[in-house]
Design a protein around this motif. Structure first.
Motif, PDB file in Angstrom:
ATOM      1  N   THR A  95       5.288  -0.960   1.441  1.00 37.14           N
ATOM      2  CA  THR A  95       3.836  -0.931   1.597  1.00 37.14           C
ATOM      3  C   THR A  95       3.157  -0.805   0.244  1.00 37.14           C
ATOM      4  OG1 THR A  95       3.623   1.477   1.759  1.00 37.14           O
ATOM      5  CG2 THR A  95       4.135   0.287   3.800  1.00 37.14           C
ATOM      6  N   THR A  96       1.865  -1.066   0.251  1.00 38.82           N
ATOM      7  CA  THR A  96       1.049  -0.845  -0.934  1.00 38.82           C
ATOM      8  C   THR A  96       0.476   0.568  -0.840  1.00 38.82           C
ATOM      9  OG1 THR A  96       0.517  -3.194  -0.976  1.00 38.82           O
ATOM     10  CG2 THR A  96      -0.851  -1.751  -2.324  1.00 38.82           C
ATOM     11  N   ASN A 100      -1.880   2.344   3.100  1.00 39.34           N
ATOM     12  CA  ASN A 100      -1.555   1.039   3.656  1.00 39.34           C
ATOM     13  C   ASN A 100      -0.456   1.168   4.702  1.00 39.34           C
ATOM     14  OD1 ASN A 100       0.563  -1.468   3.196  1.00 39.34           O
ATOM     15  ND2 ASN A 100      -1.562  -2.150   3.354  1.00 39.34           N
ATOM     16  N   GLN A 104      -0.677   0.180   8.670  1.00 36.62           N
ATOM     17  CA  GLN A 104       0.266  -0.718   9.337  1.00 36.62           C
ATOM     18  C   GLN A 104       0.868  -0.083  10.593  1.00 36.62           C
ATOM     19  OE1 GLN A 104       3.006  -3.243   7.181  1.00 36.62           O
ATOM     20  NE2 GLN A 104       2.080  -2.660   5.235  1.00 36.62           N
ATOM     21  N   SER A 256       1.344  -6.525  11.707  1.00 36.12           N
ATOM     22  CA  SER A 256       0.605  -6.601  10.445  1.00 36.12           C
ATOM     23  C   SER A 256       0.710  -7.962   9.766  1.00 36.12           C
ATOM     24  CB  SER A 256       1.108  -5.518   9.479  1.00 36.12           C
ATOM     25  OG  SER A 256       0.923  -4.230  10.021  1.00 36.12           O
ATOM     26  N   ARG A 259      -2.423  -9.803   8.578  1.00 35.09           N
ATOM     27  CA  ARG A 259      -3.344  -9.148   7.647  1.00 35.09           C
ATOM     28  C   ARG A 259      -2.655  -8.634   6.388  1.00 35.09           C
ATOM     29  NH1 ARG A 259      -5.205  -4.289  11.381  1.00 35.09           N
ATOM     30  NH2 ARG A 259      -4.519  -5.702  13.005  1.00 35.09           N
ATOM     31  N   GLU A 260      -1.328  -8.541   6.420  1.00 37.49           N
ATOM     32  CA  GLU A 260      -0.566  -7.966   5.311  1.00 37.49           C
ATOM     33  C   GLU A 260       0.347  -9.039   4.738  1.00 37.49           C
ATOM     34  OE1 GLU A 260       0.762  -5.603   2.476  1.00 37.49           O
ATOM     35  OE2 GLU A 260      -0.817  -5.009   3.875  1.00 37.49           O
ATOM     36  N   VAL A 263       3.594  -7.009  -0.612  1.00 36.59           N
ATOM     37  CA  VAL A 263       3.340  -6.052  -1.674  1.00 36.59           C
ATOM     38  C   VAL A 263       3.385  -6.765  -3.026  1.00 36.59           C
ATOM     39  CG1 VAL A 263       4.243  -4.121  -0.345  1.00 36.59           C
ATOM     40  CG2 VAL A 263       5.802  -5.497  -1.731  1.00 36.59           C
TER      41      VAL A 263
END
Length: 397
Positions: A95-96, A100, A104, A256, A259-260, A263
């Motif tokens: 993850t960031t 974040n 998620q 996710s 939208r994700e 990283v």
């Protein structure tokens, strides 16, 4: 003392939540040299270690850790995390950062209208993220000197549509630690309605010389989120991760996906190198706390002896949450401390518990020594005066 009409004397407590307060304060940086910041909960950034690591990694040839992250993330980081924390690589999602990761998990588990319990006192961003996910958020109190959970209270608050319970360990803002037995007990109660417990473990590495045991290893409905931000002081990397079960990792990743988009290839390559060889960075935070914690203990003991505060320093980490005697409105107190005494504090109102103050001491010991001495002097002066506002009018709102 800072001139009262200087730009830096503009009100900084005209904001209601902690995250926004932090951003607003840093827009005023640098503060005058006389100012003491007593809420910093991140270990001082190890700039030299990071600079040396980056320089070595991107000399010729470039490190092979500079690998594509499209898909599952940096494979070297995943392998290093799996080895360090004893988890299956297929159970890790990069993850960031922690926030974040929380977002998620919420996307994977919570639908609009679902019930989510979030600890209080607590870090306001966690409840904000749950609300942004469309959840019906209810606060779950942590009480007593150690800010523990009442399992009967948790049972009473659970609903058939409770999907998630969100907590921190070490607890933010108090710094108190939940042991494995307490986490398993929470998981067991949450499981009665099919809920998961999401544990923000961004401070957890402080709690064990040999590394802590992630909550996700203790029960299948426990989920861990963590990063290199707080303990390692590497907030510039925004390198975080989720630990969960294989099935839930797939579910969260799928939820996710739209939208994700992955990283940072750069920062997660550096993160891999850090986790593969953490010793220099661990030595850094240990050195900072070895020096700062005795200073904090000494000052807190002195303020307790003078009946200015109540509460002990937790055994781990770089935060504490003492009660300030005689100041039910610690937000107002914070305004006075800043305006009249050049001290920046985080009032308990930012975390949902007025009358307390979150102290952070991840910075070098001399700065903490000066700041806490000033705080002791200021609280003593305010008690002698009989009011925190006798010397000057209230700050403009």
């Amino acid at each position: 003392m800072i001139g009262r009409d200087a730009p830096a004397r503009a009100p900084i407590y005209d904001i209601r939540d902690f995250a926004a307060f932090g951003r607003s304060l840093y827009r005023h940086m640098p503060l005058p040299a006389e100012a003491s910041i007593l809420f910093e909960s991140t270990v001082a950034e190890p700039e030299r270690l990071l600079a040396r690591l980056v320089a070595d990694a991107f000399a010729s040839p470039v490190t092979d850790r500079f690998e594509s992250v499209f898909g599952r993330g940096n494979p070297y980081l995943l392998a290093a995390l799996a080895q360090r924390y004893g988890v299956d690589e297929q159970c890790i999602l990069p993850t960031t950062g922690v926030c974040n990761g929380v977002a998620q998990v919420l996307a994977g588990l919570v639908a609009p209208g679902d019930h989510v319990l979030v600890e209080t006192p607590g870090f306001d961003v966690l409840s904000d993220l749950a609300r942004l996910a469309g959840a019906e958020v209810e606060l779950l109190p942590r009480t007593g000197d150690a800010f523990a959970f009442d399992l009967d209270d948790l049972r009473a608050r659970l609903k058939p549509d409770t999907r998630l319970v969100i907590i921190t360990n070490l607890h933010n803002p108090s710094g108190h630690h939940l042991d494995e037995k307490a986490l398993q007990a929470l998981a067991g109660v949450a499981a009665t309605v099919g809920a998961h417990v999401l544990v923000d473990e961004v401070y957890a590495d402080f709690a064990g010389d040999a590394g802590y045991l992630p909550a996700a290893r203790l029960a299948p409905n426990l989920i861990s989120v963590n990063s290199l931000t707080k303990v390692f002081g590497l907030f510039s990397l925004r390198c975080g991760w989720i630990f969960t079960t294989r099935a839930l990792a797939r579910r969260i990743a799928n939820a996710s996906a739209g939208r994700e988009f992955g990283v940072s290839k750069l920062t997660h390559a550096i993160g891999a190198l850090v986790v593969e060889n953490p010793a220099p960075f661990e030595a850094h935070w240990r050195s900072v706390l070895t020096q700062s914690r005795p200073v904090v203990e000494r000052h807190l003991a002195a303020m307790r002896a003078d009946e200015l505060i109540e509460g002990e320093l937790p055994p781990y980490g770089c935060i504490a949450f003492p009660k300030v005697v005689g100041h039910a409105d610690t937000r107002r107190l914070a305004e006075v401390l800043w305006r009249d005494h050049d001290i920046v504090t985080a009032p308990g109102e930012f975390f949902g518990q007025a009358g307390h103050m979150r102290l952070g001491f991840g910075v070098p010991a001399p700065a903490i020594d000066r700041g806490l001495a000033k705080l002791h002097e200021a609280l003593s002066a305010l008690r002698r005066s009989g009011s925190p506002s006798v010397s000057r009018p209230a700050a403009t709102r």
